[in-house]
Design a protein around this motif. Structure first.
Motif, short mmCIF file in Angstrom:
data_model
loop_
_atom_site.label_atom_id
_atom_site.label_comp_id
_atom_site.label_asym_id
_atom_site.label_seq_id
_atom_site.Cartn_x
_atom_site.Cartn_y
_atom_site.Cartn_z
N LYS A 57 -9.84 -1.00 8.53
CA LYS A 57 -9.97 -2.07 7.54
C LYS A 57 -10.09 -1.45 6.14
O LYS A 57 -10.34 -0.25 6.00
N TRP A 58 -9.93 -2.27 5.12
CA TRP A 58 -9.87 -1.77 3.76
C TRP A 58 -11.25 -1.60 3.13
O TRP A 58 -12.07 -2.50 3.16
N SER B 237 0.84 -1.20 0.00
CA SER B 237 0.00 0.00 0.00
C SER B 237 0.88 1.25 0.00
O SER B 237 2.10 1.17 0.14
N TYR C 237 -3.72 3.82 0.45
CA TYR C 237 -4.34 3.33 -0.78
C TYR C 237 -3.61 2.10 -1.28
O TYR C 237 -2.41 1.92 -1.03
N ARG C 238 -4.35 1.26 -2.01
CA ARG C 238 -3.72 0.10 -2.65
C ARG C 238 -4.59 -0.35 -3.83
O ARG C 238 -5.72 0.12 -4.01
N GLU D 46 -8.77 1.01 -3.61
CA GLU D 46 -9.02 0.58 -2.24
C GLU D 46 -8.32 1.55 -1.29
O GLU D 46 -7.21 2.01 -1.57
N TRP D 47 -8.98 1.86 -0.17
CA TRP D 47 -8.42 2.81 0.78
C TRP D 47 -8.71 2.38 2.22
O TRP D 47 -9.64 1.65 2.49
N ARG D 48 -7.88 2.90 3.11
CA ARG D 48 -7.96 2.53 4.51
C ARG D 48 -7.78 3.76 5.38
O ARG D 48 -6.86 4.55 5.17
N SER E 248 -13.34 -0.34 -0.51
CA SER E 248 -13.15 -0.27 -1.96
C SER E 248 -14.15 0.69 -2.57
O SER E 248 -15.29 0.80 -2.12
#
Length: 267
Positions: A185-186, A99, A258-259, A123-125, A188
């Protein structure tokens, strides 16, 4: 004699008018007949089958990325990104878990490539150690064409103005639901974006639209964008072409990560 000539002339006009009306009626009846024949119910299944063009086949890699997508971030490098400030190298943190995390006050980052209409997966956290409130709790944003923001924010037990909450089109459209997972947690976003169109004079003649699925839940349904995302003031509609996708540094120690970012061009 003169009277007879006038009478014959009037009779001739009446006959010609009647013939013309009859011709119009016949043409109208013929068109109606043709239309009826064209709409005649098919009696065989093959009459309503279309075989071409065949849609292109899309495959998926082990990460679920479509084969026709452009991978913008896979966790290994920032090759597709630059600083929005001065187009220099990205200063955000590249993490061992694949990430990246906003490095506070280093500025927004954006893609090197310009895009129009797209399907975007990101995807973000939020940061579980962020104890701030309202708009300062893990705030970031995904900007389409550098102008139109889908809000990123930790709204778990953190109320704020609803047209600025998570998954809003910032200050324009309230999300249909709040679909965030537990803090840390992730999440989307799957975003379908159709760019606005402008005429030769630079006037907008078709609004852009955004559809957003947040963790698989529809939260923005083909929303017509009013213009640029503005913190203060009304949305603006200056003509533009393709432009980068931007990720925001809110400059308040957001800690957002982000990933797995990929995009499919829709034009």
């Amino acid at each position: 004699m003169k009277f007879k000539s006038i009478s014959l002339l009037l009779l001739l006009i009446v006959l010609l008018t009647a013939c013309e009306n009859n011709s119009v009626n016949n043409n109208s009846e013929n068109e109606t007949t043709k239309a009826t024949e064209q709409k005649k119910e098919p009696t065989k299944p093959e009459e309503t089958e279309i075989w071409k063009p065949v849609p292109p086949k899309v495959n998926f890699n082990e990460s679920g990325v479509p084969s026709d997508a452009i991978v913008l971030f896979d966790g290994t490098n920032f090759n597709e990104w630059i600083s929005s400030r001065d187009s220099t190298a990205v200063q955000w943190n590249l993490n061992e878990n694949g990430s990246m995390t906003v490095k506070d006050k280093t500025g927004d980052i954006q893609t090197k490539r310009n895009f129009g209409s797209v399907q975007l997966h990101i995807e973000w956290r939020s940061d579980p150690n962020n104890t701030q409130t309202n708009q300062n709790k893990s705030n970031s944003g995904v900007f389409l064409q550098n102008r139109y923001e889908v809000q990123v924010l930790d709204n778990n037990d953190n109320p704020t103005y609803v047209n600025g909450q998570v998954a809003s089109i910032y200050k324009q459209s309230i999300p249909l639901a709040m679909a965030s997972v537990e803090t840390g947690k992730w999440n989307s976003y799957d975003i379908i974006y159709h760019a606005p169109q402008f005429n030769k004079e630079g006037k907008k003649n078709k609004s852009g639209t955004i559809t957003v699925l947040h963790n698989g839940v529809l939260v923005q349904d083909h929303f017509e964008i009013e213009g640029t995302s503005e913190y203060i003031g009304w949305p603006k509609n200056e003509a533009h072409g393709k432009a980068p996708i931007k990720l925001q540094d809110h400059q308040d120690n957001s800690g957002v990560s982000y990933r797995n970012i990929w995009v499919r061009e829709l034009e």
